[in-house]
Design a protein around this motif. Sequence first.
Motif, PDB file in Angstrom:
ATOM      1  N   PRO A   1       7.981   5.064 -17.393  1.00 16.21           N
ATOM      2  CA  PRO A   1       7.730   5.381 -15.985  1.00 16.21           C
ATOM      3  C   PRO A   1       6.912   6.661 -15.870  1.00 16.21           C
ATOM      4  CG  PRO A   1      10.075   4.993 -16.377  1.00 16.21           C
ATOM      5  CD  PRO A   1       9.411   5.078 -17.710  1.00 16.21           C
TER       6      PRO A   1
ATOM      7  N   SER B   1       3.795   3.816  -1.598  1.00 16.71           N
ATOM      8  CA  SER B   1       4.493   4.097  -2.854  1.00 16.71           C
ATOM      9  C   SER B   1       5.961   4.379  -2.548  1.00 16.71           C
ATOM     10  CB  SER B   1       3.852   5.271  -3.584  1.00 16.71           C
ATOM     11  OG  SER B   1       4.328   6.480  -3.071  1.00 16.71           O
TER      12      SER B   1
ATOM     13  N   TYR C   1       6.413  13.424   7.105  1.00 13.66           N
ATOM     14  CA  TYR C   1       6.395  12.276   6.196  1.00 13.66           C
ATOM     15  C   TYR C   1       5.641  11.105   6.815  1.00 13.66           C
ATOM     16  CZ  TYR C   1       9.706  14.672   3.177  1.00 13.66           C
ATOM     17  OH  TYR C   1      10.297  15.567   2.329  1.00 13.66           O
TER      18      TYR C   1
ATOM     19  N   PHE D   1      -1.653   8.031   3.329  1.00  9.36           N
ATOM     20  CA  PHE D   1      -1.629   7.283   2.071  1.00  9.36           C
ATOM     21  C   PHE D   1      -1.921   5.812   2.291  1.00  9.36           C
ATOM     22  CE2 PHE D   1       0.842  10.725  -0.051  1.00  9.36           C
ATOM     23  CZ  PHE D   1      -0.047  10.884  -1.085  1.00  9.36           C
ATOM     24  N   ILE D   2      -1.242   5.233   3.297  1.00  9.33           N
ATOM     25  CA  ILE D   2      -1.422   3.798   3.503  1.00  9.33           C
ATOM     26  C   ILE D   2      -2.857   3.484   3.883  1.00  9.33           C
ATOM     27  CG2 ILE D   2      -0.814   1.882   4.997  1.00  9.33           C
ATOM     28  CD1 ILE D   2       1.969   2.739   4.887  1.00  9.33           C
TER      29      ILE D   2
ATOM     30  N   ILE E   1       5.924  16.694  -7.652  1.00  9.83           N
ATOM     31  CA  ILE E   1       7.201  17.019  -8.278  1.00  9.83           C
ATOM     32  C   ILE E   1       7.066  18.145  -9.299  1.00  9.83           C
ATOM     33  CG2 ILE E   1       8.774  16.051 -10.009  1.00  9.83           C
ATOM     34  CD1 ILE E   1       8.810  13.551  -8.187  1.00  9.83           C
TER      35      ILE E   1
ATOM     36  N   TYR F   1       7.942   6.629  -3.554  1.00  8.83           N
ATOM     37  CA  TYR F   1       8.241   8.033  -3.284  1.00  8.83           C
ATOM     38  C   TYR F   1       8.042   8.360  -1.808  1.00  8.83           C
ATOM     39  CZ  TYR F   1       8.008  13.114  -4.046  1.00  8.83           C
ATOM     40  OH  TYR F   1       8.216  14.457  -4.019  1.00  8.83           O
TER      41      TYR F   1
ATOM     42  N   LYS G   1      -1.354   5.409  -5.603  1.00  8.78           N
ATOM     43  CA  LYS G   1       0.064   5.352  -5.284  1.00  8.78           C
ATOM     44  C   LYS G   1       0.869   6.193  -6.268  1.00  8.78           C
ATOM     45  CE  LYS G   1       1.753   1.248  -4.468  1.00  8.78           C
ATOM     46  NZ  LYS G   1       1.816  -0.218  -4.641  1.00  8.78           N
TER      47      LYS G   1
ATOM     48  N   THR H   1       1.139   9.975  -5.707  1.00 10.57           N
ATOM     49  CA  THR H   1       1.990  10.551  -4.669  1.00 10.57           C
ATOM     50  C   THR H   1       3.100  11.408  -5.255  1.00 10.57           C
ATOM     51  OG1 THR H   1       3.336   8.542  -4.665  1.00 10.57           O
ATOM     52  CG2 THR H   1       1.625   8.697  -2.997  1.00 10.57           C
ATOM     53  N   ILE H   2       3.463  11.166  -6.529  1.00 11.45           N
ATOM     54  CA  ILE H   2       4.627  11.899  -7.041  1.00 11.45           C
ATOM     55  C   ILE H   2       4.265  13.163  -7.806  1.00 11.45           C
ATOM     56  CG2 ILE H   2       5.941   9.757  -7.254  1.00 11.45           C
ATOM     57  CD1 ILE H   2       5.880  10.221 -10.295  1.00 11.45           C
TER      58      ILE H   2
ATOM     59  N   GLY I   1       0.798  -1.218   0.000  1.00  9.26           N
ATOM     60  CA  GLY I   1       0.000   0.000   0.000  1.00  9.26           C
ATOM     61  C   GLY I   1       0.833   1.270   0.000  1.00  9.26           C
TER      62      GLY I   1
ATOM     63  N   THR J   1      -4.928   3.608   0.699  1.00 11.33           N
ATOM     64  CA  THR J   1      -4.764   2.470  -0.209  1.00 11.33           C
ATOM     65  C   THR J   1      -5.327   1.204   0.424  1.00 11.33           C
ATOM     66  OG1 THR J   1      -2.509   2.285   0.586  1.00 11.33           O
ATOM     67  CG2 THR J   1      -2.805   3.268  -1.554  1.00 11.33           C
ATOM     68  N   LEU J   2      -5.159   1.061   1.747  1.00 14.31           N
ATOM     69  CA  LEU J   2      -5.684  -0.144   2.389  1.00 14.31           C
ATOM     70  C   LEU J   2      -7.203  -0.193   2.302  1.00 14.31           C
ATOM     71  CD1 LEU J   2      -3.466  -0.768   5.527  1.00 14.31           C
ATOM     72  CD2 LEU J   2      -3.414  -1.835   3.281  1.00 14.31           C
TER      73      LEU J   2
ATOM     74  N   MET K   1       2.107  15.021  -0.600  1.00 12.71           N
ATOM     75  CA  MET K   1       3.560  14.911  -0.467  1.00 12.71           C
ATOM     76  C   MET K   1       4.248  16.262  -0.678  1.00 12.71           C
ATOM     77  SD  MET K   1       4.398  12.148   0.658  1.00 12.71           S
ATOM     78  CE  MET K   1       6.156  11.943   0.490  1.00 12.71           C
TER      79      MET K   1
ATOM     80  N   ARG L   1       6.675  17.953   1.979  1.00 11.03           N
ATOM     81  CA  ARG L   1       8.039  18.403   1.663  1.00 11.03           C
ATOM     82  C   ARG L   1       8.223  19.867   2.002  1.00 11.03           C
ATOM     83  NH1 ARG L   1      10.400  15.962  -3.978  1.00 11.03           N
ATOM     84  NH2 ARG L   1      12.402  16.584  -3.124  1.00 11.03           N
TER      85      ARG L   1
ATOM     86  N   LEU M   1       7.397  14.609 -16.260  1.00  9.40           N
ATOM     87  CA  LEU M   1       8.354  15.688 -16.521  1.00  9.40           C
ATOM     88  C   LEU M   1       8.377  16.037 -18.005  1.00  9.40           C
ATOM     89  CD1 LEU M   1      11.384  14.683 -14.290  1.00  9.40           C
ATOM     90  CD2 LEU M   1       9.602  16.327 -13.817  1.00  9.40           C
TER      91      LEU M   1
ATOM     92  N   TYR N   1       7.084   9.015 -13.718  1.00 11.90           N
ATOM     93  CA  TYR N   1       7.933  10.167 -13.419  1.00 11.90           C
ATOM     94  C   TYR N   1       8.482  10.784 -14.696  1.00 11.90           C
ATOM     95  CZ  TYR N   1      11.827  12.641 -11.127  1.00 11.90           C
ATOM     96  OH  TYR N   1      12.716  13.572 -10.680  1.00 11.90           O
ATOM     97  N   VAL N   2       8.943   9.923 -15.616  1.00 18.39           N
ATOM     98  CA  VAL N   2       9.512  10.393 -16.875  1.00 18.39           C
ATOM     99  C   VAL N   2       8.444  11.100 -17.698  1.00 18.39           C
ATOM    100  CG1 VAL N   2      10.674   9.681 -18.985  1.00 18.39           C
ATOM    101  CG2 VAL N   2      11.148   8.488 -16.865  1.00 18.39           C
TER     102      VAL N   2
ATOM    103  N   MET O   1      17.360   9.547 -14.573  1.00 17.15           N
ATOM    104  CA  MET O   1      16.494  10.719 -14.536  1.00 17.15           C
ATOM    105  C   MET O   1      17.168  11.903 -13.880  1.00 17.15           C
ATOM    106  SD  MET O   1      13.947  10.527 -16.281  1.00 17.15           S
ATOM    107  CE  MET O   1      12.929  11.916 -15.815  1.00 17.15           C
TER     108      MET O   1
END
Lengths: 224, 220
Positions: free
Chosen positions: B66, A66, B190, B197-198, B166, A68, B159, B162-163, A64, B201-202, B173, B177, B72, B68-69, A173
């Motif tokens: 991915p 991620s 964090y 988050f957990i 960026i 990141y 999940k 979460t990124i 569960g 997702t759960l 997140m 940060r 961006l 992330y790639v 990256m």
Amino acid sequence: MDLRLNLVWNARRPLLEGTLVTLEVAILALGVALVLGLPIALLRMSRFKVISLPAFLYIQFFRGTSLYVLILWVFFGLSIAIGLNLPSFEAAVICLGLLNSAYMAEVYRTGLNTVGFGQWEAARSLGIGELPIFRLVVLPQALRVVIPSAANLFVDMLKDAAIVGVVGVWDLMKQADRLTKFHFRPFEFYTASAAVYFVLVFFFSRVVGLIEKRFSRHVQTRGG
Amino acid sequence: MEFDWRMITDNWQNFLNATLITYYVAALSMAVAMGVGLVLALLRASRNPIVQAPARIYVGFFRSLPLYVFLLWLYYGFKVAFNLSFQAIQAAVLSLGLISGAYMSEIFRSGLLAVDRGQYEAGFSIGLTMGQLYRKVVLPQVFRTVIPATANQFVGILKGATIVGIIGVFDLMYFARNATARTFKPFEFYSTAGIIFISSTLVFAALAGYLETRYRWRRA
């Protein structure tokens, strides 16, 4: 729009180095996942709730989460809270490995479950001890199912590993990021890294396909 | 080590807002993914290879990229190369939705394959057109079959979401940060973000498990 692909060509060395770091992270993390996954799967399959419940929670927890979130928590959070200062590369490998050990445990479990109980009974009736049964009879059969799935998991790990630059690992990256900022050419460098990922994933998916074929050879019917 | 609870009690409203943005991104991405996935799955169901090809290429492409790639690339790359700028949240939804669309198409495809050929024959034999057949006979069964897998996919999207901070989406997140940079209390922020988050997702994973038993096809 003008594409300046010569910039990418000139930067091929750092990009290649980054690619190797990405592969290193993914391969080492796969090792962690492979090693941790099996005992967790075995605990999870225990008849005793006291043993299987922690394994179940472990799996749920890491499935569960991620990468990141986990990597920032481990790298920044734990270093302040308990003074655990992992170098970024190690942190990346451990986090990616831990997350995927949960998936790997489920893969092992599926594999072990495909081996019928009759195999245990037959081996016992031949007077083989419990441990040799597991090692010589059950595990080899389970691996037929496990190895292709593990290879598939590796492809996912490779993609997930794209994020490890956030804690300072000089992966593909992160290199692309640095070059982008230096030349202010995001399109060129991100396209280049996307292309590298595409090639890597394509290559490894092919390998997965071959592995799947190889490991189901004995159950295939010839000539349809 | 001391856990500074004040960091959380003072910021609970920020945590809530940021969580809602994360959910918002995930929900919109899910919608995009379902639309894209259904279209792709229908294209792939075609017997004409020219119709199939774009869908195959799409799936192959997005499954090997991915998030992330792509994020961006879409957000920064397009801005400079084509002068096409997205808002951060649009880029986030697009990339998450387009990538998950490839996975959703596989889910829909398995749902389509689960519908017996006899159903098509029966539908045609009572004079349904292609459109009617899909709308009234095939797709309702597909939707039922794919419910559990779709719930699982949503967990994956959550999940992935979460990124998105960026590129500057003010999600959970990103907030964590930022707050960490301000207060230098990474563990508190964090951990809280991680717990949120957990638990999300759960909850959805449990829902997926429930739906799986609830909507399992039983042989008559």
